[in-house]
Each structure stands twice: as structure tokens, then as C-alpha cells.
Design a protein around this motif. Sequence first.
Motif, PDB file in Angstrom:
ATOM      1  N   PRO A 517      25.508  48.140  24.229  1.00  0.00           N
ATOM      2  CA  PRO A 517      25.825  49.079  25.307  1.00  0.00           C
ATOM      3  C   PRO A 517      25.800  48.349  26.642  1.00  0.00           C
ATOM      4  O   PRO A 517      24.854  47.626  26.946  1.00  0.00           O
ATOM      5  CB  PRO A 517      24.695  50.114  25.204  1.00  0.00           C
ATOM      6  N   TRP A 518      26.866  48.500  27.443  1.00  0.00           N
ATOM      7  CA  TRP A 518      26.895  47.744  28.701  1.00  0.00           C
ATOM      8  C   TRP A 518      27.134  48.606  29.938  1.00  0.00           C
ATOM      9  O   TRP A 518      26.982  48.128  31.066  1.00  0.00           O
ATOM     10  CB  TRP A 518      27.893  46.595  28.645  1.00  0.00           C
ATOM     11  N   LEU A 519      27.461  49.878  29.766  1.00  0.00           N
ATOM     12  CA  LEU A 519      27.673  50.720  30.943  1.00  0.00           C
ATOM     13  C   LEU A 519      27.411  52.180  30.620  1.00  0.00           C
ATOM     14  O   LEU A 519      27.882  52.694  29.598  1.00  0.00           O
ATOM     15  CB  LEU A 519      29.123  50.572  31.436  1.00  0.00           C
ATOM     16  N   TRP A 520      26.633  52.831  31.487  1.00  0.00           N
ATOM     17  CA  TRP A 520      26.578  54.293  31.490  1.00  0.00           C
ATOM     18  C   TRP A 520      27.634  54.729  32.488  1.00  0.00           C
ATOM     19  O   TRP A 520      27.509  54.551  33.697  1.00  0.00           O
ATOM     20  CB  TRP A 520      25.186  54.786  31.886  1.00  0.00           C
ATOM     21  N   ASP A 521      28.682  55.291  31.990  1.00  0.00           N
ATOM     22  CA  ASP A 521      29.955  55.400  32.673  1.00  0.00           C
ATOM     23  C   ASP A 521      30.016  56.470  33.752  1.00  0.00           C
ATOM     24  O   ASP A 521      29.507  57.577  33.587  1.00  0.00           O
ATOM     25  CB  ASP A 521      31.028  55.740  31.626  1.00  0.00           C
ATOM     26  N   ARG A 522      30.662  56.112  34.846  1.00  0.00           N
ATOM     27  CA  ARG A 522      31.206  57.083  35.789  1.00  0.00           C
ATOM     28  C   ARG A 522      32.709  56.864  35.802  1.00  0.00           C
ATOM     29  O   ARG A 522      33.165  55.807  36.227  1.00  0.00           O
ATOM     30  CB  ARG A 522      30.630  56.910  37.198  1.00  0.00           C
ATOM     31  N   GLN A 523      33.461  57.845  35.310  1.00  0.00           N
ATOM     32  CA  GLN A 523      34.904  57.702  35.239  1.00  0.00           C
ATOM     33  C   GLN A 523      35.537  57.948  36.613  1.00  0.00           C
ATOM     34  O   GLN A 523      35.118  58.846  37.346  1.00  0.00           O
ATOM     35  CB  GLN A 523      35.474  58.711  34.246  1.00  0.00           C
ATOM     36  N   THR A 524      36.545  57.173  36.941  1.00  0.00           N
ATOM     37  CA  THR A 524      37.274  57.336  38.200  1.00  0.00           C
ATOM     38  C   THR A 524      38.721  57.673  37.901  1.00  0.00           C
ATOM     39  O   THR A 524      39.380  56.992  37.110  1.00  0.00           O
ATOM     40  CB  THR A 524      37.210  56.051  39.049  1.00  0.00           C
ATOM     41  N   ALA A 525      39.213  58.745  38.532  1.00  0.00           N
ATOM     42  CA  ALA A 525      40.602  59.164  38.390  1.00  0.00           C
ATOM     43  C   ALA A 525      41.207  59.272  39.785  1.00  0.00           C
ATOM     44  O   ALA A 525      40.493  59.453  40.774  1.00  0.00           O
ATOM     45  CB  ALA A 525      40.688  60.499  37.662  1.00  0.00           C
ATOM     46  N   ILE A 526      42.534  59.159  39.877  1.00  0.00           N
ATOM     47  CA  ILE A 526      43.200  59.177  41.179  1.00  0.00           C
ATOM     48  C   ILE A 526      44.364  60.160  41.171  1.00  0.00           C
ATOM     49  O   ILE A 526      44.928  60.480  40.112  1.00  0.00           O
ATOM     50  CB  ILE A 526      43.686  57.775  41.594  1.00  0.00           C
ATOM     51  N   ALA A 527      44.732  60.624  42.383  1.00  0.00           N
ATOM     52  CA  ALA A 527      45.822  61.587  42.534  1.00  0.00           C
ATOM     53  C   ALA A 527      46.563  61.320  43.832  1.00  0.00           C
ATOM     54  O   ALA A 527      46.009  60.752  44.784  1.00  0.00           O
ATOM     55  CB  ALA A 527      45.269  63.012  42.541  1.00  0.00           C
ATOM     56  N   SER A 528      47.828  61.733  43.898  1.00  0.00           N
ATOM     57  CA  SER A 528      48.606  61.633  45.129  1.00  0.00           C
ATOM     58  C   SER A 528      48.044  62.586  46.183  1.00  0.00           C
ATOM     59  O   SER A 528      47.370  63.572  45.867  1.00  0.00           O
ATOM     60  CB  SER A 528      50.071  61.977  44.856  1.00  0.00           C
ATOM     61  N   ALA A 529      48.370  62.309  47.450  1.00  0.00           N
ATOM     62  CA  ALA A 529      47.818  63.097  48.548  1.00  0.00           C
ATOM     63  C   ALA A 529      48.290  64.543  48.528  1.00  0.00           C
ATOM     64  O   ALA A 529      47.603  65.436  49.048  1.00  0.00           O
ATOM     65  CB  ALA A 529      48.187  62.445  49.878  1.00  0.00           C
ATOM     66  N   ASP A 530      49.458  64.834  47.927  1.00  0.00           N
ATOM     67  CA  ASP A 530      49.954  66.208  47.911  1.00  0.00           C
ATOM     68  C   ASP A 530      49.468  67.005  46.709  1.00  0.00           C
ATOM     69  O   ASP A 530      49.888  68.142  46.493  1.00  0.00           O
ATOM     70  CB  ASP A 530      51.484  66.224  47.951  1.00  0.00           C
ATOM     71  N   VAL A 531      48.575  66.411  45.921  1.00  0.00           N
ATOM     72  CA  VAL A 531      48.009  67.091  44.752  1.00  0.00           C
ATOM     73  C   VAL A 531      46.653  67.679  45.123  1.00  0.00           C
ATOM     74  O   VAL A 531      45.869  67.052  45.842  1.00  0.00           O
ATOM     75  CB  VAL A 531      47.865  66.114  43.569  1.00  0.00           C
ATOM     76  N   ALA A 532      46.388  68.884  44.651  1.00  0.00           N
ATOM     77  CA  ALA A 532      45.066  69.495  44.779  1.00  0.00           C
ATOM     78  C   ALA A 532      44.373  69.320  43.429  1.00  0.00           C
ATOM     79  O   ALA A 532      44.472  70.174  42.555  1.00  0.00           O
ATOM     80  CB  ALA A 532      45.194  70.978  45.140  1.00  0.00           C
ATOM     81  N   PRO A 533      43.687  68.176  43.233  1.00  0.00           N
ATOM     82  CA  PRO A 533      43.180  67.845  41.898  1.00  0.00           C
ATOM     83  C   PRO A 533      41.820  68.480  41.621  1.00  0.00           C
ATOM     84  O   PRO A 533      41.000  68.638  42.516  1.00  0.00           O
ATOM     85  CB  PRO A 533      43.064  66.327  41.951  1.00  0.00           C
TER      86      PRO A 533
END
Length: 550
Positions: A517-533
Motif C-alpha cells: 500500500p502506498w497511498l491513501w487516496d484523495r482523488q482529483t477531478a477537473i471541469a471547465s469554467a462553464d460547468v457547475a460540477p
Amino acid sequence: MRSFLLALALLLAAAAPAAAAGTLTVVSNGDFVDTDCGRAYYSYDYMLCYATQRPPYSYNPAAAGAPVPDLAEAPPEIGDGGRTITIRLRPGVRFSPPVGREVTSDDVKYAIERMFFRSVANGYAGAYLGDIVGARTGAKPGRRIRGLQTPDARTLVIRLKRTTAAAAVGALSLPGASPVPRAYARRYDRKRTSTYARHQVATGPYAVAAYKPSRSLRVERNPNWDRATDFRPAPLDGFVFKAGNDPRDATGRILDGGGLVSGDFAPPAGVIRSRQPARPAQFGSTGNGAYRYAAMNTSRKPFRDPDVRRAVLAAFDREAMRDSRGGPVVGDVATHLLPPGVPGFAEAGGAAGPPLDYLANPRGDMLVAQRYMKAAGYADGRYHGRAIRMIGVRQGVGRRAAQIARAQFEKLGFRVRLKLVSPDAMYSRYCQRPRSHYDVCPNVAWGKDFDDPQTLLDVPFNGRNIVREGNSNHALFDNGAINRAMEAAKRVVDPGERARAWAAIDRRLMGKAAAVPWLWDRQTAIASADVAPVLNPFTANWDMAFTGLR
């Protein structure tokens, strides 16, 4: 599945979802592993399944915590000391065309039955639902399960052989429990491998309109969805999943373009560090009760020997592996399996981990590693034998992680043949297929299926859950004593005792060096500026039934 933290901007987005219609594009590197939601077991697949299907219980990103009633109208009733579960379905939920009719309890019954069909081979049914009276993995398609009873069209009663209702109830929030119409689907399920995915009907706000494997999948509104029966706002007219994108190029297009969100990849580490501070609303991050690890194939030499595996753990630079994904912003260096926020984490060793010398130094300790190699019979502390086969991801942060992992094995004398493939192929063609004869899968991840420690250890490390296809025990780890301990822990009902029982199993797995085991994960996601994610921490991805356009 989840204990979680949402970024402030995403909390605001979840509280006030966008009302604008339109179509949004989900940009991915690879394809789905499986679009049959009765078989799907990959977080990217869940992006599709939770927008198109309605299991009895689901996760509302605006109400962090336990799953909420979805297809069911109320929480389940548990009886007989944890051996009986009764659920009532809400009225008015209908299948998409061509079925069109209202969902009944037999549709949920059939959905559970088909998970055990050999033509479907669901990856978690045996672990969480295997105690249903009459259930049997690898069953002939069409076989009914007598422990599933439907006294009326809206009531399902589940009878268990043991007091394992905690896991069974949790599994009712997974996509496989979403209703499937028996008369319509059974012709597809009778095939050697079910073809229902090509003809799947929906109960959620969206339905699959067209799919071109490895290229694109288009989703449109389900005309039979009734907003009055559902907590999802579903502001979009539809969305398209586009495969085959280079993660670095796609990251730039998403952040600087319009109508785009990320799918199966994380942005490069340098982009997170340089652009997130200035554009926080375009980044989502969640600690989703997950860990990343390197799986060594313990069914093959040299990794059958626990001392070889201990040597690898001792030598492994877990800090460098974390740096490949972005450093501390993406999570904490793992010291054992159960991640923070999950019951049993503290009892398993907390942040410090268990007192094992081969886990003591996150940067690696070659002196300790060589001592274990000598204990395994390699007199000079280095491996001398055949080249090992490692399967990694060919692009983005996954490629860098594979290269770093290769270097860790090479420090101990291993000759590594590194094969780089797409993320979906890494799982479906190699790391989920024991017969592909891989030796190491250095960058696999596992997240909790629901808020219970069993979900983090049972499927990936119980030898009884190894299957020929869709296998999630990537290490092919099969230790009789630990298997029996897991079976005993499943029957524990008291939450505190249950946490302690699974924490003890975590310690035993690390004592056998079952994985790195090497990481307790924090997932990162991205969106365009005109998206309300809106991020759904259960899947660690954007929730396509809540996300909209500004």
C-alpha cells in the motif's frame, strides 16, 4: 461507500445545482471496463451506472454520509438477529423503452440472481450477498434463489444463512442491485457471456443512446423518468463519454475550454500544484476511503515467498509513488490498508501503521530489504531469476507511477518487463485476469463499496473471491487462516467489534506482506469554467445526475 471531505466550491455547487440544460462531454483516456451495471466494478463505470440506474439505496452528494433510499421508499428492516432483510419499493419508477412498465420487486430479485450467473460473474456478489439462502456463484443462467422472496409487487425479503445483513444491506447500494426485467433480459443472459449491456434499459434520469467501444458513449434523457420519484435534479439534456484522450492534453482542454469534465484520469501533478490555487472551482478533491497499492502475484514465484514480498515492501519508496500523482495534495502515504475515516483504521495502526520493520521507512530501507531477501534464500540480498512482467498505464500520472515502481523492483535485482496499456485494459485484460500471468500491477486502487471495513479487505484479499474473469483479488492472495478469519468477521454484528475484527485482519495481511500500500487516496477531478460540477465522494468522480452547465 464513503467518509468524505468536499472542496468548499463543490459543497456550494452541491447545495445549488445548476438548472441549465445542454450536453456535456466527459473526457477519458481509456474506455469503460463494463457497461453492464450488473457486472460493473470500476469507479469510471459507476459514473454511467449511477446516472442511468437506481439501486434500492444510493448516495446523495448533497447529503454526505450513509446511502439514502432510492428505488426503495424507506430504510431496510433487519430481523432475526441479522438474517432477514425486508425492503419496500417506491411506486412510480418505470423502465426506459422498450420495456416501459413500472418496476416490481421481482425485477430487483432478478438483478440479484443474475449477479450469480456464470454469464454475468459479478465481482462482489459472493462476498456481500453469498449468504443468501440458495445463492451460488457460477450458477446456470436463469437459476432462481429461494432466499429471495417477493410477497407482493413492491416488497422484497432477503433471507440469509448467517448474521451478515450488514454487508448485504450495503450491497443494495451498488449498481448490481438495480432492477433488471426478467422476461426481457433473460434471453441476453443465456449467452455464454451476457450481452444485456448492449440492450440495457434504464431506471435513472438518463439512458444509453449509442455506444462505440473505445471511442464514445452517448447518454440521453430517459423519457420515462419521473422527477417526483427521484432526489437527483438531472439538469443536463445528456452527456457524451469520449475515450482515447492523452491526459496531459485533455487537462489543458478541460481547464481552458467549455462543457468538459474529466473521466478516468487525474490531472498531472504539476498542473494540480500550479493551477488549482488560481482556479479552485474547477478542481474537485475527495478523500474517498480508498487506497492505492502495488499487487504482487502471490500465486507465482518469486512472490509466493512472503520474505520476498517483505523485501519489496522494505525497499519501496512510497513517498516517490505519491509524488508521481502530485504529492501531499493527493493524499497520505499509506502505512497499511484500511484508510483514514473507515471503521478499524485506528485499531489497525492509525497513521503510524503496525510495528513492522519493513514498513518503517516510507522512503525505503535497502538494509532491511536485503535482510529479507537473504532470508528468502538470496545470499547476496538480490534477486536472481526470471524477468518479471509488470502491467502499467501508458499515459499521464499512471505512466510515471509505473516507471517509479519498476525502479523499486530493480533496486533488488529484478529484471522488469514493463507493459503499458490504457487504464481499462490494465484491469480488464491483465490485472483482473489471472490467466494473463502478470507478476506485478503497481498502480491498482481499491475504494470502499460502502462504509464498512469488510469492503476494503474481503474482495481484494480473500482467496474465496478469486474468479477467472473480472477478478479483483489482484494479488491472487489466498491464505487459509486469513480467509477463515474473514468469514468469522463477516458474522460480527456489533459495529465496534466488527471494526476490531477487520483491523486484526488488516494487521495479519500486512504481516504477510500481501501487497504494497502506498497511498491513501484523495482523488482529483477537473471541469471547465462553464460547468457547475458536483463531486460524488462515493465514486470519487463527478456525479452526472447532479452536474450541470452554468
